[in-house]
Design an enzyme around this catalytic site. Sequence first.
Site, PDB file in Angstrom:
ATOM      1  N   ASP A   1      11.997   5.013 -22.605  1.00 14.74           N
ATOM      2  CA  ASP A   1      11.673   3.683 -22.067  1.00 14.74           C
ATOM      3  C   ASP A   1      11.219   3.842 -20.616  1.00 14.74           C
ATOM      4  O   ASP A   1      11.913   3.445 -19.685  1.00 14.74           O
ATOM      5  CB  ASP A   1      12.941   2.810 -22.167  1.00 14.74           C
TER       6      ASP A   1
ATOM      7  N   CYS B   1      10.702 -22.463  -9.868  1.00 20.51           N
ATOM      8  CA  CYS B   1       9.794 -21.681 -10.697  1.00 20.51           C
ATOM      9  C   CYS B   1      10.183 -21.875 -12.150  1.00 20.51           C
ATOM     10  O   CYS B   1      11.364 -21.898 -12.487  1.00 20.51           O
ATOM     11  CB  CYS B   1       9.901 -20.212 -10.289  1.00 20.51           C
TER      12      CYS B   1
ATOM     13  N   GLN C   1      16.987  -5.131 -17.572  1.00 22.90           N
ATOM     14  CA  GLN C   1      15.924  -6.020 -18.062  1.00 22.90           C
ATOM     15  C   GLN C   1      16.046  -7.403 -17.410  1.00 22.90           C
ATOM     16  O   GLN C   1      17.144  -7.941 -17.314  1.00 22.90           O
ATOM     17  CB  GLN C   1      16.034  -6.158 -19.586  1.00 22.90           C
TER      18      GLN C   1
ATOM     19  N   CYS D   1       2.726 -25.891 -12.914  1.00 26.12           N
ATOM     20  CA  CYS D   1       3.312 -25.388 -11.678  1.00 26.12           C
ATOM     21  C   CYS D   1       2.338 -25.629 -10.528  1.00 26.12           C
ATOM     22  O   CYS D   1       1.171 -25.250 -10.597  1.00 26.12           O
ATOM     23  CB  CYS D   1       3.597 -23.897 -11.810  1.00 26.12           C
TER      24      CYS D   1
ATOM     25  N   TYR E   1      14.934   7.932 -19.467  1.00 27.56           N
ATOM     26  CA  TYR E   1      14.671   6.778 -18.605  1.00 27.56           C
ATOM     27  C   TYR E   1      15.700   5.690 -18.941  1.00 27.56           C
ATOM     28  O   TYR E   1      15.357   4.541 -19.216  1.00 27.56           O
ATOM     29  CB  TYR E   1      13.256   6.232 -18.803  1.00 27.56           C
TER      30      TYR E   1
ATOM     31  N   CYS F   1       6.679  -1.164 -21.389  1.00 24.65           N
ATOM     32  CA  CYS F   1       6.308  -2.460 -20.827  1.00 24.65           C
ATOM     33  C   CYS F   1       4.836  -2.456 -20.433  1.00 24.65           C
ATOM     34  O   CYS F   1       4.374  -3.362 -19.748  1.00 24.65           O
ATOM     35  CB  CYS F   1       7.193  -2.795 -19.626  1.00 24.65           C
TER      36      CYS F   1
ATOM     37  N   CYS G   1       0.156 -18.209  -6.565  1.00 24.98           N
ATOM     38  CA  CYS G   1       1.198 -17.243  -6.921  1.00 24.98           C
ATOM     39  C   CYS G   1       0.625 -16.182  -7.841  1.00 24.98           C
ATOM     40  O   CYS G   1       0.802 -14.988  -7.622  1.00 24.98           O
ATOM     41  CB  CYS G   1       2.370 -17.979  -7.581  1.00 24.98           C
TER      42      CYS G   1
ATOM     43  N   GLU H   1      18.227   9.834 -16.244  1.00 24.65           N
ATOM     44  CA  GLU H   1      17.692   8.752 -15.399  1.00 24.65           C
ATOM     45  C   GLU H   1      17.565   9.266 -13.973  1.00 24.65           C
ATOM     46  O   GLU H   1      18.416  10.009 -13.494  1.00 24.65           O
ATOM     47  CB  GLU H   1      18.658   7.552 -15.492  1.00 24.65           C
TER      48      GLU H   1
END
Length: 380
Positions: free
Chosen positions: A310, A88, A212, A6, A241, A337, A12, A262
Amino acid sequence: MKAHACPVAKKCGGCQLQNLPYDRQLQHKQVRVIRLLGKFHHVSEIIGMEHPFHYRYKVQAAFGTRRGQVISGVYQSSTHNIVPVASCLLENETADAIIGTVRRLTADFGLRPFDDRTMRGFLRHVQVRVGYATGQIMVVLVTARWDFPRGEEFVSALLAAHPAITTVVQNLNDRRTSMVLGERSRVLYGPGSIEDRLGGLIFRLSPGAFYQVNPAQTETLYGVALAFAGLDGSQTVLDAYCGTGTIGLLAAADAKRVIGVELNADAVEDARENARRNGILNAVFYQGDAGDFLRAAAGAGERVDVLLMDPPRAGAGRDFLDAVCDMKPPKVVYVSCNPVTQARDLAVLTRGGYKVRRIQPVDMFPHTDHVETVCLLSRQ
Ligand code: SAH
């Protein structure tokens, strides 16, 4: 990926691992998860992607001006400089092409991109979300004010160039913030949301609701979470969540009852609508802070058999974790994550009487140094 495949990789900074071949990237993530979570349990081998390119189905670009030209791309980290990105390797290619067209139209229509130093100008960001299974496409034009000169013409030209677009939304963001979306939106074309299909269910997705970014790998991730939950139709499941209700609604067929909580009101509305659209009658969704909700539920003597959680990158709040330890659901499935905050949270849960039984990393973000992990815990 080849070394520096890239041209803007360095500036970036989004693809921290792109110099490594994909199998080495996976190894690198495996080692990182072992380093952070290995003290709790053996870490299963990370699940990678078969085709780890163009996997991002939510793409956003910041707009600006350089030497009189309209540019779009990403902010160079901790600066006001936009690094122009034409295409990208991670992003959906249709989404990239749409952003290119918005760039051209912005110049053609004489619209001024926003300048976050002077807080002047009109167009701040463009967000494009593509439904992986449905191909429906939502374009969100984030602007610094409502007044959109020749807005209808602009939208017509955009649709003429990309007939696959199913909805266009204008979102107002007039504050000094690094957040992309503001709180209010209005629909310029189409229904104002898109749908995607996942695990046999249909999901409505509104502009502000979390979904996601890598839908190809999401089924794998949720498959792991549901396998860990081990549902047999008798359990009450709490999906904390829950976003637009994805995990909980997929669990509903094998659960007695699903309760989702949530914070984001748009996401909660989506979750309720998603239950309706899929004819799911045993799921309810509440809007609020997961910690407050759990504390109240624990106080009211609610029983939960399986807690699915989550949380965002910051991890779960301390009050949430304390409430889990009070309520003592027999099983906790923790999707994360960010293994750094997950490690911190697992320490609290294990002190509170839980033991980690499984750890499964999943690569949701190839070429970046992000990694997703699913942990199964149960009472000692
Ligand atoms: N499980 C969903 C969403 C995960 S992302 C999915 O897989 O799609 C994390 C979600 O937590 C986001 O939707 C965010 O809005 C929500 N969130 C953030 N802070 C929260 C809080 N304090 N209480 C409840 N939800 C919260």
